[in-house]
Design an enzyme around this catalytic site. Structure first.
Site, PDB file in Angstrom:
ATOM      1  N   HIS A  35       0.827  -1.215   0.000  1.00 42.29           N
ATOM      2  CA  HIS A  35       0.000   0.000   0.000  1.00 42.29           C
ATOM      3  C   HIS A  35       0.861   1.265   0.000  1.00 42.29           C
ATOM      4  CE1 HIS A  35      -4.189  -1.606   0.475  1.00 42.29           C
ATOM      5  NE2 HIS A  35      -3.497  -2.666   0.818  1.00 42.29           N
ATOM      6  N   THR A  36       2.132   1.099  -0.229  1.00 41.37           N
ATOM      7  CA  THR A  36       3.017   2.261  -0.325  1.00 41.37           C
ATOM      8  C   THR A  36       2.975   2.876  -1.724  1.00 41.37           C
ATOM      9  OG1 THR A  36       4.760   0.648  -0.712  1.00 41.37           O
ATOM     10  CG2 THR A  36       4.651   1.614   1.481  1.00 41.37           C
ATOM     11  N   ASP A  37       2.536   2.101  -2.722  1.00 41.62           N
ATOM     12  CA  ASP A  37       2.624   2.602  -4.116  1.00 41.62           C
ATOM     13  C   ASP A  37       1.804   3.873  -4.324  1.00 41.62           C
ATOM     14  OD1 ASP A  37       0.229   1.170  -3.881  1.00 41.62           O
ATOM     15  OD2 ASP A  37       0.410   0.152  -5.817  1.00 41.62           O
ATOM     16  N   GLY A 127      -5.726 -14.630 -10.574  1.00 40.53           N
ATOM     17  CA  GLY A 127      -6.463 -14.148  -9.415  1.00 40.53           C
ATOM     18  C   GLY A 127      -5.879 -14.568  -8.083  1.00 40.53           C
ATOM     19  N   ALA A 128      -4.644 -15.090  -8.062  1.00 42.57           N
ATOM     20  CA  ALA A 128      -4.021 -15.531  -6.810  1.00 42.57           C
ATOM     21  C   ALA A 128      -3.131 -14.445  -6.224  1.00 42.57           C
ATOM     22  CB  ALA A 128      -3.200 -16.798  -7.049  1.00 42.57           C
ATOM     23  N   SER A 132      -1.283 -12.184 -12.766  1.00 47.38           N
ATOM     24  CA  SER A 132      -1.448 -12.713 -14.118  1.00 47.38           C
ATOM     25  C   SER A 132      -1.781 -11.572 -15.072  1.00 47.38           C
ATOM     26  CB  SER A 132      -2.549 -13.775 -14.158  1.00 47.38           C
ATOM     27  OG  SER A 132      -3.815 -13.199 -13.923  1.00 47.38           O
ATOM     28  N   ASP A 177       3.293  -3.788 -10.571  1.00 50.78           N
ATOM     29  CA  ASP A 177       3.265  -5.127 -11.160  1.00 50.78           C
ATOM     30  C   ASP A 177       3.938  -5.138 -12.529  1.00 50.78           C
ATOM     31  OD1 ASP A 177       1.742  -5.546  -8.947  1.00 50.78           O
ATOM     32  OD2 ASP A 177      -0.111  -6.039 -10.015  1.00 50.78           O
TER      33      ASP A 177
HETATM   34  P1  ADP Z   1      -4.199 -11.207 -10.865  1.00 47.34           P
HETATM   35  O1  ADP Z   1      -3.467 -10.177 -11.660  1.00 47.34           O
HETATM   36  O2  ADP Z   1      -3.948 -11.092  -9.389  1.00 47.34           O
HETATM   37  O3  ADP Z   1      -3.980 -12.610 -11.335  1.00 47.34           O
HETATM   38  P2  ADP Z   1      -6.418  -9.762 -11.936  1.00 47.34           P
HETATM   39  O4  ADP Z   1      -7.871  -9.749 -11.610  1.00 47.34           O
HETATM   40  O5  ADP Z   1      -5.659  -8.503 -11.862  1.00 47.34           O
HETATM   41  O6  ADP Z   1      -5.746 -10.904 -11.044  1.00 47.34           O
HETATM   42  O7  ADP Z   1      -6.238 -10.298 -13.429  1.00 47.34           O
HETATM   43  C1  ADP Z   1      -6.844 -11.519 -13.799  1.00 47.34           C
HETATM   44  C2  ADP Z   1      -7.588 -11.349 -15.117  1.00 47.34           C
HETATM   45  O8  ADP Z   1      -6.623 -11.130 -16.166  1.00 47.34           O
HETATM   46  C3  ADP Z   1      -8.332 -12.576 -15.527  1.00 47.34           C
HETATM   47  O9  ADP Z   1      -9.630 -12.613 -14.954  1.00 47.34           O
HETATM   48  C4  ADP Z   1      -8.384 -12.432 -17.044  1.00 47.34           C
HETATM   49  O10 ADP Z   1      -9.401 -11.534 -17.424  1.00 47.34           O
HETATM   50  C5  ADP Z   1      -7.046 -11.779 -17.349  1.00 47.34           C
HETATM   51  N1  ADP Z   1      -6.029 -12.772 -17.678  1.00 47.34           N
HETATM   52  C6  ADP Z   1      -4.910 -13.054 -16.992  1.00 47.34           C
HETATM   53  N2  ADP Z   1      -4.173 -14.013 -17.599  1.00 47.34           N
HETATM   54  C7  ADP Z   1      -4.852 -14.355 -18.709  1.00 47.34           C
HETATM   55  C8  ADP Z   1      -4.638 -15.290 -19.769  1.00 47.34           C
HETATM   56  N3  ADP Z   1      -3.553 -16.080 -19.804  1.00 47.34           N
HETATM   57  N4  ADP Z   1      -5.576 -15.355 -20.739  1.00 47.34           N
HETATM   58  C9  ADP Z   1      -6.652 -14.566 -20.722  1.00 47.34           C
HETATM   59  N5  ADP Z   1      -6.913 -13.673 -19.769  1.00 47.34           N
HETATM   60  C10 ADP Z   1      -6.038 -13.560 -18.763  1.00 47.34           C
HETATM   61 MG    MG Z   2      -3.700  -8.076 -11.425  1.00 44.34          MG
END
Ligand code: ADP
Ligand code: MG
Length: 387
Positions: A35-37, A127-128, A132, A177
């Site tokens: 939460h510093t960003d 979503g972990a 991603s 990120d």
């Molecule tokens: P996190 O970044 O923590 O994993 P986010 O909610 O920020 O979670 O991002 C996840 C979303 O990004 C997914 O619900 C999807 O919409 C998109 N996403 C991530 N990786 C992929 C992928 N390989 N293919 C398609 N969509 C993706």
């Molecule tokens: Mg994300």
């Protein structure tokens, strides 16, 4: 099959054209600095070995078509309609790759946009809390930067990813990120000053010390996190206003007694978390250089206590994960990410990983919590062209 194989196999279902290249970008873990960003402070994330891969083929028309092993059907937009499609919204997951195409085109007016097929595959858990989203943005940004001859550097590509996420997807996130995913190096973290965007590599030395990072994903969804997140942001802005500074970044630990006199208890504790967390990031960088990774455990533990007690963004599952990992011999542990759920990390000797993971699973079962997912991550290289 690897994500590279998966992406190439998916591309072959889209087109007979040969791939012109394969690009990838990793997810990330934040070692410390939470939460510093948005307070214009410091963070210390590292890229992980889990990556999203983009295999790309050229087309004869001006259509950008994106497909993912993660999604049901490909989505396509003609470059002439891209602005309108982004403005219209409703693109779901395709807002990430198409948003990158859109943001890259405006960030690089001299580029030569052309039609492409982009096939995506990933081994970053979605979503972990491992970002991603930055991984998919980084893979597509790296690919289009080369294929469209945009000539942007890594920091500019990180900005493109953030613009896509903020303005095409609509998620009001910072740039941590994307910077971590772009700039990562093996066994190193990226120190980032969120005010100036000045970044530098920080050697972690985990490998030489026989240490691993164990991720404990509580699988607790970030329920109501948007409300909690907005509330924390508002408290930080209020604290900065009361102290007469542009951002909490401008305060240091010596300012805290005055802050305590001027504000209510809750606002003060929010401020104290940010101010001490910024200091802990700086201390972590200095300690790594002077004493090595085993000496940062206390800073990780203090960071967790500050998020639990002052910022109040932990949940019982995260506290139990941290306490159990420490009892099982971890050098340090803390929740990571925005809070209200998500994952904790533990810095731990390689030979203790398995017993610590079992201890956490047993403690969760005992407490009646859902079984957590545990796995290790290693600080890894950032976005790259793979073929
Ligand atoms: P996190 O970044 O923590 O994993 P986010 O909610 O920020 O979670 O991002 C996840 C979303 O990004 C997914 O619900 C999807 O919409 C998109 N996403 C991530 N990786 C992929 C992928 N390989 N293919 C398609 N969509 C993706
Ligand atoms: Mg994300």
């Amino acid at each position: 099959m690897s994500a590279v194989d998966d992406a190439c196999a998916l591309l072959a279902t889209l087109t007979d054209a040969e791939a012109v290249g394969v690009w990838s970008a990793p997810g990330r873990v934040n070692l410390i600095g939470e939460h510093t960003d948005y307070n214009e402070g410091f963070v210390l994330p590292f890229a992980i070995e889990h990556r999203t891969v983009a295999a790309v083929a050229l087309r004869d028309d001006d259509v950008v078509r994106v497909a993912s092993t993660f999604a049901q059907a490909p989505v396509e937009v003609d470059l002439a309609d891209l602005d309108a499609a982004i403005a219209r919204g409703g693109l779901d997951w395709a807002a990430y790759p198409l948003g990158v195409a859109w943001a890259l085109r405006s960030a690089a007016p001299d580029a030569s946009p052309r039609g492409v097929d982009i096939a995506l595959a990933s081994d970053v858990p979605v979503g972990a809390g491992l970002s991603s989203s930055a991984a998919i943005e980084g893979a597509v940004a790296g690919a289009l930067n080369d294929v469209w001859a945009a000539g942007l550097d890594r920091v500019a590509l990180a900005r493109v990813g953030r613009t896509a996420e903020n303005d095409a997807v609509g998620a009001p996130t910072g740039i941590m990120d994307q910077m971590a995913s772009m700039l990562g190096e093996a066994d190193a973290a990226t120190f980032l000053d969120c005010r100036t965007l000045e970044a530098h590599e920080v050697d972690l030395g985990f490998t030489a010390a026989g240490l691993r990072i164990l991720v404990i994903d509580t699988l607790v969804a970030h329920a109501h996190s948007s409300g909690g997140y907005a509330e924390r942001r508002a408290s930080c802005e209020e604290g900065a206003r009361i102290m007469g500074v542009a951002a909490l970044r401008d305060l240091d630990v010596a300012d805290l007694p005055r802050a305590q006199e001027l504000m209510d208890d809750v606002t003060f504790r929010r401020v104290r978390h940010i101010v001490t967390e910024n200091q802990r990031v700086l201390d972590t960088v200095a300690t790594l250089a002077a004493e090595g990774p085993r000496a940062i455990g206390g800073l990780l533990v203090a960071s967790h206590a500050s998020m639990r007690d002052d910022f109040e963004i932990s949940v019982p599952e995260l506290d139990l994960a941290v306490d159990t990992a420490l009892a099982a011999g971890a050098v340090g542990a803390r929740m990571t990410g925005g809070g209200f759920g998500g994952a904790a990390i533990a810095l731990i000797d390689a030979e203790l990983v398995e017993s610590a993971a079992s201890a956490v699973s047993a403690a969760f079962a005992e407490a009646g919590f859902r079984a957590p997912r545990t796995f290790t991550v290693a600080p890894s290289r950032g976005a790259a062209r793979d073929a």
